[in-house]
Scaffold this motif. Structure first.
Motif, short mmCIF file in Angstrom:
data_model
loop_
_atom_site.label_atom_id
_atom_site.label_comp_id
_atom_site.label_asym_id
_atom_site.label_seq_id
_atom_site.Cartn_x
_atom_site.Cartn_y
_atom_site.Cartn_z
N LYS A 189 56.29 7.59 9.02
CA LYS A 189 55.36 7.01 9.91
C LYS A 189 53.77 7.33 9.42
N ARG B 122 63.73 13.38 13.54
CA ARG B 122 62.55 13.26 13.97
C ARG B 122 61.33 13.50 13.08
N ARG C 39 50.24 5.08 8.41
CA ARG C 39 49.32 5.11 9.51
C ARG C 39 47.94 4.73 8.97
N PRO C 40 47.12 3.94 9.90
CA PRO C 40 45.81 3.49 9.32
C PRO C 40 45.19 4.86 8.73
N LEU D 18 42.77 7.21 10.95
CA LEU D 18 43.47 8.12 12.17
C LEU D 18 44.10 9.15 11.21
N THR E 225 54.76 17.29 19.53
CA THR E 225 53.67 17.39 18.61
C THR E 225 52.62 16.98 19.41
N THR E 226 51.25 17.14 18.96
CA THR E 226 49.86 16.73 19.47
C THR E 226 50.19 15.48 20.16
N LYS E 227 50.64 14.25 19.30
CA LYS E 227 50.78 13.07 19.77
C LYS E 227 51.75 13.02 21.02
N ASP E 228 52.68 13.72 20.93
CA ASP E 228 53.69 13.65 21.97
C ASP E 228 52.80 14.17 23.37
N MET F 81 44.21 12.96 12.19
CA MET F 81 45.22 13.63 12.51
C MET F 81 45.68 14.79 11.56
N LEU G 138 48.47 2.48 17.76
CA LEU G 138 47.46 3.16 16.98
C LEU G 138 48.04 4.55 16.44
N LEU G 139 48.52 5.37 17.53
CA LEU G 139 48.90 6.74 16.81
C LEU G 139 50.20 6.79 16.29
N ALA G 140 50.90 5.37 16.19
CA ALA G 140 52.33 5.41 15.32
C ALA G 140 53.09 6.37 15.98
N VAL G 141 53.16 6.30 17.48
CA VAL G 141 54.31 7.16 18.17
C VAL G 141 55.48 6.30 17.88
N LYS G 142 56.66 7.19 17.57
CA LYS G 142 57.84 6.74 17.41
C LYS G 142 58.36 5.71 18.61
N LYS G 143 58.60 4.58 18.43
CA LYS G 143 59.31 3.65 19.25
C LYS G 143 60.69 3.93 19.57
N THR H 180 61.16 10.99 10.48
CA THR H 180 60.67 9.43 10.84
C THR H 180 58.95 9.80 10.88
N GLU H 181 58.77 10.77 11.11
CA GLU H 181 57.20 11.16 11.54
C GLU H 181 56.78 11.08 10.05
N GLN I 21 64.61 2.87 19.54
CA GLN I 21 65.22 1.98 18.64
C GLN I 21 66.11 1.11 19.68
#
Lengths: 799, 226
Positions: B212, B205, B216-217, B220, A430-433, B224, A490-495, B208-209, A497
């Motif tokens: 999430k 994935r 998200r705030p 953002l 994704t864009t975030k990745d 997005m 901030l981007l809430a990228v998956k952490k 979860t996305e 586990q």
């Protein structure tokens, strides 16, 4: 309040002390370095050496030297130079370790600033101190020290613990980023820099194209050390971690080839298409050759570890030495040493782990972690020191253009490549990745060392290059390294586990593997699952047989995983205070009886119920209490057995046996608990309970375990021969106690009471068979009384 | 005649492509394979699948073959098995292994995910009663280890028991001793696979996305989504 103040002041005091100690050590370092560079010491060294020689001759026989004049025997002499080098190395290592220690004492700081930044700052300070002392700063980050000593531990640590599965699943993407991405970066940065240098007014017109490209290839490679240091702190998800980290590892081959290529031709001038072809071939040789060298050493290491069962002590050494030899051998041919190390670690690990003892495995793990963390710390400190030391040629245009171009090329490269890669990936990036991958491209000490290696005569602009490289490193490590953590949040990228790998996960992973292979076979399409399956089968059939000692090569992965999990739990259990709870797969309140399909209790059992009168219970209790003394002996012997080295590693098998027996046992207990309802047990007097508690500290654990009042079954793991009769008793006494603390304590006590209540051997063996443990390798356990037969349950307490 | 035949086939293929989501080319390839397996018959039998030599070494051979003849995987809400399947059914089963298209909505994605997991669940739930019981789980693990010889047989039970305990404890939490966990339901299965199917099927994935995204705030989120 005052207590808190005192606490504060105490912690301040501690910090102050620590700082003082560090300062002293710094001072020491400076002094020693000063001593090192002063010439009179070396003169002293000569005489010292001479004296030494004289001593030897003197020992051989003083009559050979008639002119030997006798002096007063020196009671105390100072010969610093004798120990100088190792002493200084130790000082540096100590400094690094203390720094690492110090940062974790100040959590506020380490939560904001990554460790790598702090270490660089420390390095700057140390360098400044050395300069202030008026001494020459030693060339701490020269290439020999860096490439031969500091880098290998970090890479080996990464390679040995490389998560193979995600790595292989994303190998295409990683290679794309590592090879094409790095090439793109090198040429983009190099080319555009050259273009900028040609602009009038920058005073850079003397910079030619090839040095620019060389600089581009040095600066474009993502650095594994920096990436590891930062990514380990932000706990990013596995996919992103392996993408960035894998890239940083695999781009080494590209960097090595580009570096040598451009270095070669910037002296010779013209580059022909032939040279490009040669460069491509060279790349293939460097990368594949590195992997081959690593794999050979890895297989050798695995093969060696097959025979180490009698000398467990040196097992870990083989892992380290073979890997280091792989690295050195690869470097000898100018192959990619990093790839050799990665390949070596990844190849040897599955076989070595199956062969070496658990303790050796722990040793390997700890040593690798220790070495790599010290190396990492030293690298960052040295980076700071080298910054202070080196001559700098600051050119605003060059430096700022470099930083901007690096960022731009990285972003364009990642976005462009992802666009192509996403066409082939099942999970799209994704864009975030993409953002994290681009932003995580940190540069580090490898680039600096490569720049340092440049020949001053061939490259008059070396100083400017070094300055630019350092600026770029500082920019990435400080700006990107510090902001990446907030950005990830901030981007809430998956952490990542944190959960450990569960048995279900393993089952389903394997299930899916086989399923997908099967579907591919039905489709008649030979995709990567098909080939993976083929490879796995080949591995199982031939390689494992050769490389793994004993019978364990037959063990399928799932079973191996299960045993490993069990073993880990056993260790946790022992460490947490010894055999109170049943080691179930999860620390939960659900026990086996909840998932077992219910069977009707046998009708005979119904008649057995009234026979448990109160008087008889009392009698039983007396017998049990009399065994208290023996219990304590048994407990001690158990602890010794498990915690102290046992040369034959049968603790493992013991545990598996025990676990299986316990499961069997529990089933029986559950069966019995269906019909065993006994009136409440009379609790002991409080004083008596206390006395018992005092005499047996282990009872504390039992109280803790049962204080929540949940009537779970608790089987005493500590007794290798816990007869199931005990558990039955435990069960009913607990039910009787109905949540009363005292009663429970008593029940728990009783659970431990029957330590060495021996039974007739015949009964034990019968129980053994029933327990379903027909492992022939565990004959010694047959002498232990196993769980008793069900039909004898009415009178198990009467010996 | 031949032309009209091929036109009919093409029309059929187009129809199948719409329903299963395969491309025409993929359907053509699969059709070729189907004919090869069924020896040019209209239908495929168990024996045809069992004769694939590459499957011989697969521990899940029987389960995979069964999945093709399981009515639950062919049409919804029907238990039992069929004896032979046609090309359409073959495609239906195969479509479970198709990667999701690039641009579909979250709901569709979620639906697809559930379908795929349902397929997996059905493979475990052999008696189609909606739960994977301990017995069924044990059999599945035994099957998985069936190529490992005698060692596998002994340990399979223990592994299945441990796995079942794990599921029970994560889905139910605390349980009284007299309570009985009858087996894994589909919902449990979904829950359990939240973090497991990820690597293999890469379905999780998105889930979860999606979750999430909700937390998200807001500034953002606007950035997005645009």
């Amino acid at each position: 309040m005052s207590v808190r103040v005192a606490l504060h002041s105490r912690s301040f005091l501690e910090r102050g002390l620590l700082l003082l100690v560090i300062l002293i050590f710094l001072e020491g370092t400076v002094l020693t370095l000063g001593a090192a560079s002063s010439p009179d010491i070396s003169a002293q060294d000569n005489t010292g050496g001479h004296d030494h020689l004289d001593d030897h001759r003197g020992i051989a026989g003083s009559h050979v030297h008639p002119n030997y004049t006798k002096k007063a025997f020196p009671v105390l002499s100072l010969d610093y130079h004798h120990i100088q080098v190792p002493f200084e190395i130790s000082l540096w290592v100590l400094l690094a370790s203390l720094m690492k220690l110090g940062f974790h004492l100040i959590p506020q700081l380490s939560s904001i600033v990554p460790e790598s930044c702090l270490l660089i700052v420390v390095g700057l300070l140390v360098g400044g101190l050395i300069k202030l002392a008026g001494e020459e700063v030693p060339p701490v980050l020269d290439s020999n020290l860096f490439f031969l000593c500091l880098l290998p531990p970090i890479i080996l640590d990464a390679g040995y613990f490389l998560p193979i599965r995600p790595f292989m699943e994303n190998i295409g993407t990683i290679l794309m980023f590592a090879v094409v991405g790095t090439l793109w970066n090198a040429f983009f940065v190099g080319g555009l820099l050259y273009a900028v240098c040609q602009i009038e007014g920058t005073y850079l017109s003397q910079v030619e194209l090839l040095p620019c490209l060389l600089f581009g290839s040095i600066i474009s490679a993502v650095d594994p050390v920096a990436v590891l240091a930062v990514f380990e702190e932000i706990h990013i998800n596995e996919l992103l971690h392996i993408l960035v980290f894998g890239e940083s590892l695999l781009n080494d081959a590209v960097t090595v080839v580009l570096y040598h290529l451009f270095e070669e031709y910037s002296g010779a001038g013209e580059v022909t298409p032939m040279d490009v072809v040669l460069g491509v071939i060279c790349f293939l040789i460097v990368s594949l050759g590195g992997i081959a060298v690593g794999a050979i050493y890895g297989i050798l290491a695995a093969f060696t570890s097959r025979f180490t069962s009698h000398t467990r002590v040196i097992e870990p050494l083989f892992v380290f030495v073979y890997s280091y030899m792989a690295y050195l051998s690869a470097e000898m041919f100018h192959l990619s040493g990093i790839m050799a190390l990665i390949a070596c670690g990844a190849v040897m690990r599955p076989y070595v782990e199956a062969n070496i003892s658990h303790k050796s495995h722990t040793t390997v793990k700890y040593f690798l972690k220790m070495w790599s963390s010290v190396s990492e710390t030293l690298i960052f400190i040295f980076l700071g020191v080298a910054t202070v030391a080196g001559p700098h040629a600051w050119n605003w245009t060059f430096v700022s253009v470099t930083v901007i171009l690096c960022l731009v090329s990285r972003v364009i490269g990642v976005v462009g490549l992802t666009f192509i890669i996403n066409k082939f990936r099942i999970v799209k990036l994704t864009t975030k990745d993409q953002f994290i991958v681009a932003y995580g491209g940190l540069r580090g000490a490898i680039a600096f060392s490569l720049g340092y290696l440049l020949d001053k005569n061939l490259f008059p602009m070396r100083t400017m290059f070094l300055t630019a490289i350092i600026t770029e490193i500082f920019f990435t490590v400080f700006v990107q390294g510090m902001t990446i953590k907030p950005l990830v949040d901030l981007l809430a990228v998956k952490k990542k586990q944190e959960a450990k790998r569960s048995i279900n996960e393993e089952i389903h992973t394997q299930f899916l593997d086989h399923l997908l292979t099967g579907i591919e076979d039905i489709c008649g399409h030979y995709g990567h699952h098909h080939w993976k399956d083929k490879l796995n089968r080949f591995n199982k059939k031939y390689i494992k047989k050769c490389l793994i000692a004993g019978e364990r090569y037959k063990e399928p992965q799932l079973i191996a995983f299960y045993h490993k999990m069990e073993f880990k739990q056993a260790i946790e259990l022992v460490e947490s205070g010894g055999g109170v709870k049943l080691p179930s797969a999860v620390p939960s309140q659900v026990s086996m009886q909840n998932i077992q399909p219910k069977k009707l209790p046998p009708p005979v059992a119904e008649r057995a119920l009234p026979q448990f009168t109160k008087g008889r219970e009392e009698e039983i209790r007396k017998i049990l209490r009399s065994n208290l003394q023996k219990t304590r002996q048994r407990l001690r012997s158990y602890n010794r057995h498990t915690l102290v080295a046992d040369p034959f590693e049968d603790g493992w098998n013991d545990f598996i046996l025990k676990k299986q027996r316990l499961i069997e046992l529990e089933k029986k207990v559950r069966l019995m608990s269906n019909y065993l309802t006994v009136p409440g047990a009379t609790p002991d007097s409080p004083t008596m309970c206390r006395a018992r508690l005092a005499s047996d500290p282990n009872a504390f654990y039992n109280i803790k375990a049962s204080s929540d009042g949940v009537p779970t079954i608790q089987v005493d793991l500590a007794s290798p021969q816990s007869p199931d009769s005990v558990n039955m008793l435990n069960e009913f006494s607990k039910r009787g106690a109905t949540g009363q603390g005292l009663g429970q304590r008593e029940g728990a006590d009783r659970d431990e009471d029957q330590g060495l209540m021996m039974k007739p051997a015949g009964k034990g063996e019968k129980g053994e068979e029933e327990g379903g443990n027909k492992n022939p390798g565990l004959m010694r356990c047959l002498s232990d009384p196993g769980p008793s037969n069900e039909d004898e349950e009415d009178e198990p307490f009467l010996p | 005649m031949g032309a009209s035949q091929s036109a009919r086939t093409e029309h059929e293929f187009q129809d199948l492509a719409d329903r299963t989501g395969f491309s025409l080319e993929q359907i053509g390839n699969l059709n070729k394979r189907f004919r090869q397996l069924s020896k040019n018959e209209e239908t495929l039998s168990r024996q045809d699948l069992a004769s694939i030599s590459a499957l011989d070494n697969n521990p899940l051979r029987a389960q995979i073959i069964n999945a093709f003849f399981d009515k639950r995987n062919l049409r919804q809400n029907e238990a039992g098995t069929v004896q032979v399947i046609g090309f359409e059914e073959f495609l239906m089963v195969m479509s479970h292994f198709r990667p999701a298209a690039m641009h579909i909505t979250e709901e569709e994605r979620e639906k697809l995910r559930r379908e795929k997991l349902r397929f997996l669940f059905n493979m475990h739930d052999t008696d189609s009663d909606g739960t994977i019981t301990l017995e069924e789980y044990r059999r599945a693990v035994e099957e998985l280890l069936s190529k490992a010889g005698t060692i596998g047989q002994e340990t399979a039970k223990a592994i299945a028991d441990a796995a079942m305990l794990e599921v029970a404890s994560t889905t139910r939490g605390k349980m009284e001793p007299d309570e009985f966990y009858e087996g894994i339901t589909f919902e449990n299965f979904l829950q359990k696979l939240q973090n497991e199917s990820e690597r293999a099927t890469n379905l999780e994935r998105r889930e979860t996305e999606r979750r999430k995204r909700r937390i998200r705030p807001w500034p953002l989120a606007i950035l997005m989504d645009s």
